[in-house]
Design a protein around this motif. Sequence first.
Motif, short mmCIF file in Angstrom:
data_model
loop_
_atom_site.label_atom_id
_atom_site.label_comp_id
_atom_site.label_asym_id
_atom_site.label_seq_id
_atom_site.Cartn_x
_atom_site.Cartn_y
_atom_site.Cartn_z
N ALA A 1 0.79 -1.21 -0.73
CA ALA A 1 0.09 0.50 -0.42
C ALA A 1 0.91 0.92 -0.16
CB ALA A 1 -0.97 -0.09 0.89
N ILE A 2 0.50 2.48 -0.83
CA ILE A 2 0.54 3.34 -0.46
C ILE A 2 0.42 4.67 0.37
CG2 ILE A 2 1.85 5.93 -1.29
CD1 ILE A 2 2.52 4.19 -4.19
N ILE A 3 0.66 4.88 2.00
CA ILE A 3 -0.01 5.77 2.81
C ILE A 3 0.59 6.60 3.14
CG2 ILE A 3 -0.52 5.26 5.14
CD1 ILE A 3 0.20 2.17 4.89
N ALA A 4 0.04 7.33 3.00
CA ALA A 4 -0.35 9.07 3.17
C ALA A 4 0.26 9.42 5.08
CB ALA A 4 -1.17 10.32 2.98
N VAL B 1 9.81 5.54 1.49
CA VAL B 1 9.44 6.33 1.43
C VAL B 1 9.02 7.16 -0.21
CG1 VAL B 1 9.59 9.35 1.59
CG2 VAL B 1 10.41 7.44 3.33
N VAL B 2 8.32 7.29 -1.16
CA VAL B 2 8.21 7.63 -2.23
C VAL B 2 8.16 9.27 -2.26
CG1 VAL B 2 6.51 6.71 -4.44
CG2 VAL B 2 6.58 5.21 -2.79
N GLU B 3 7.38 9.47 -2.17
CA GLU B 3 7.46 10.83 -2.26
C GLU B 3 6.88 11.79 -0.74
OE1 GLU B 3 7.23 14.00 -5.09
OE2 GLU B 3 6.59 11.99 -5.79
N VAL B 4 7.85 13.12 -0.94
CA VAL B 4 7.45 13.43 0.48
C VAL B 4 6.86 15.38 0.07
CG1 VAL B 4 9.01 14.97 2.11
CG2 VAL B 4 9.96 12.76 1.08
N ASP B 5 5.53 16.04 0.50
CA ASP B 5 5.74 16.76 0.73
C ASP B 5 5.99 17.63 1.36
OD1 ASP B 5 4.19 18.86 0.42
OD2 ASP B 5 2.23 18.32 -0.01
N TYR C 1 4.95 9.69 2.04
CA TYR C 1 4.29 9.01 0.96
C TYR C 1 5.22 7.67 1.59
CZ TYR C 1 1.08 12.73 0.02
OH TYR C 1 -0.49 13.72 0.20
N HIS D 1 5.42 3.41 0.72
CA HIS D 1 5.28 2.13 0.83
C HIS D 1 5.52 1.47 1.32
CE1 HIS D 1 5.42 -1.26 -2.49
NE2 HIS D 1 4.97 -1.08 -2.76
N VAL D 2 4.50 0.55 1.06
CA VAL D 2 4.84 -0.64 2.45
C VAL D 2 4.24 -1.78 1.91
CG1 VAL D 2 3.93 -0.94 4.97
CG2 VAL D 2 3.59 1.44 4.13
N ALA E 1 -2.61 -0.87 6.68
CA ALA E 1 -2.97 0.42 6.20
C ALA E 1 -2.86 1.62 7.95
CB ALA E 1 -3.05 0.76 5.12
N ARG F 1 0.21 3.90 9.18
CA ARG F 1 0.32 4.84 9.64
C ARG F 1 0.41 5.45 11.18
NH1 ARG F 1 -2.91 7.32 6.01
NH2 ARG F 1 -4.72 5.78 6.33
N LEU G 1 -1.57 -2.96 -4.91
CA LEU G 1 -1.74 -1.84 -4.06
C LEU G 1 -2.90 -1.90 -3.26
CD1 LEU G 1 -0.11 1.52 -5.32
CD2 LEU G 1 0.60 -0.69 -3.46
N THR H 1 -4.41 0.50 -0.59
CA THR H 1 -4.82 2.03 -1.08
C THR H 1 -3.24 2.20 -1.35
OG1 THR H 1 -4.98 3.63 -0.02
CG2 THR H 1 -3.78 1.62 1.32
N GLU I 1 -2.87 6.49 -1.10
CA GLU I 1 -3.00 7.64 -0.88
C GLU I 1 -2.36 8.20 -1.47
OE1 GLU I 1 -2.82 7.15 3.61
OE2 GLU I 1 -4.37 6.11 3.24
#
Lengths: 163, 134
Positions: free
Chosen positions: A89-92, A118-122, A129, A131-132, A141, A145, B101, B103, B105
Amino acid sequence: MRARAVAAAGLTVIWMLLWGSFTPLTLVGGAVIAVIVLAVFPLPVVTHTGGVHPLGVLRFAGRFAVDLVVSSVQVAVLAFRFGHIPRSAIIAVPLRAPSDLGLTLTAEALSLVPGSLVVEVDRSLGVLYVHVLGVPDAAAADRYRRSVLDLEDRLIRAFGRPA
Amino acid sequence: MTAALDAVAWACLVAGALLSLSAGVALLRFPDLLSRMHAATKPQVLGLLLVLIGCALRLRELVDITTLLLVLVFQMATAPVAAHMVGRAAYRAGQCRNDLLVTDELRRSGSAPVAGLRSSQSDGAGASETGRRG
């Protein structure tokens, strides 16, 4: 100024470790090269308002070591579970107290532990974001978090209050 | 005493080697690039740590141990950055299998990858991404 002195000292120590000898020559040579390197490639300014809390660092380091071993074994087991395709999952994760340093430390700690990437950082919103690997459903998920927020909490207790 | 240290060093080296083997197997077996990145970058952190401890216990020279320490520090500082860069590029290039996946997000937030490309000076990756997705 103090941060640059610390950086220069660190670079000098690395230089001496690379030579493997602790003589005046390596010390002076290392210091000269450190100053040149810092002058040519200046580091960005890091705002660090907190201090270092030994007890918090110990707790963070201990928990980190446990996490490292546990998730290394989990990923290794996943690798040898034939006929099973792991779901992920990709978790914010919006951090509670985002700062450049806090964001960096949390992302580094997350990335060193297997199973999370870590796929993306805001940076402006302070959201990671992640990826787990090996997430079977939405409840897992959510649990994940919360564990990231706990990690941030331990880091803040170890390295002071991020601005 | 020496025998005990050798035994611990042996255990560390074997465990580290096994973790590296599991990383290799995972690299072959995992379904998509992002999953493989976990295997490619992570077991080596603990695996390398164990191998370094094993080496340190065998060598027992201060000079060698400080060099091993440097290896560990640089590995732990650079591995996450490398993993992040490859993972980020993979996601943007659409190399991530959505059917696996639970999810996503990042996509649901609707902001990050494309907006990130627009806000940073676009390096031409945007065009290839939309092309791949479409």
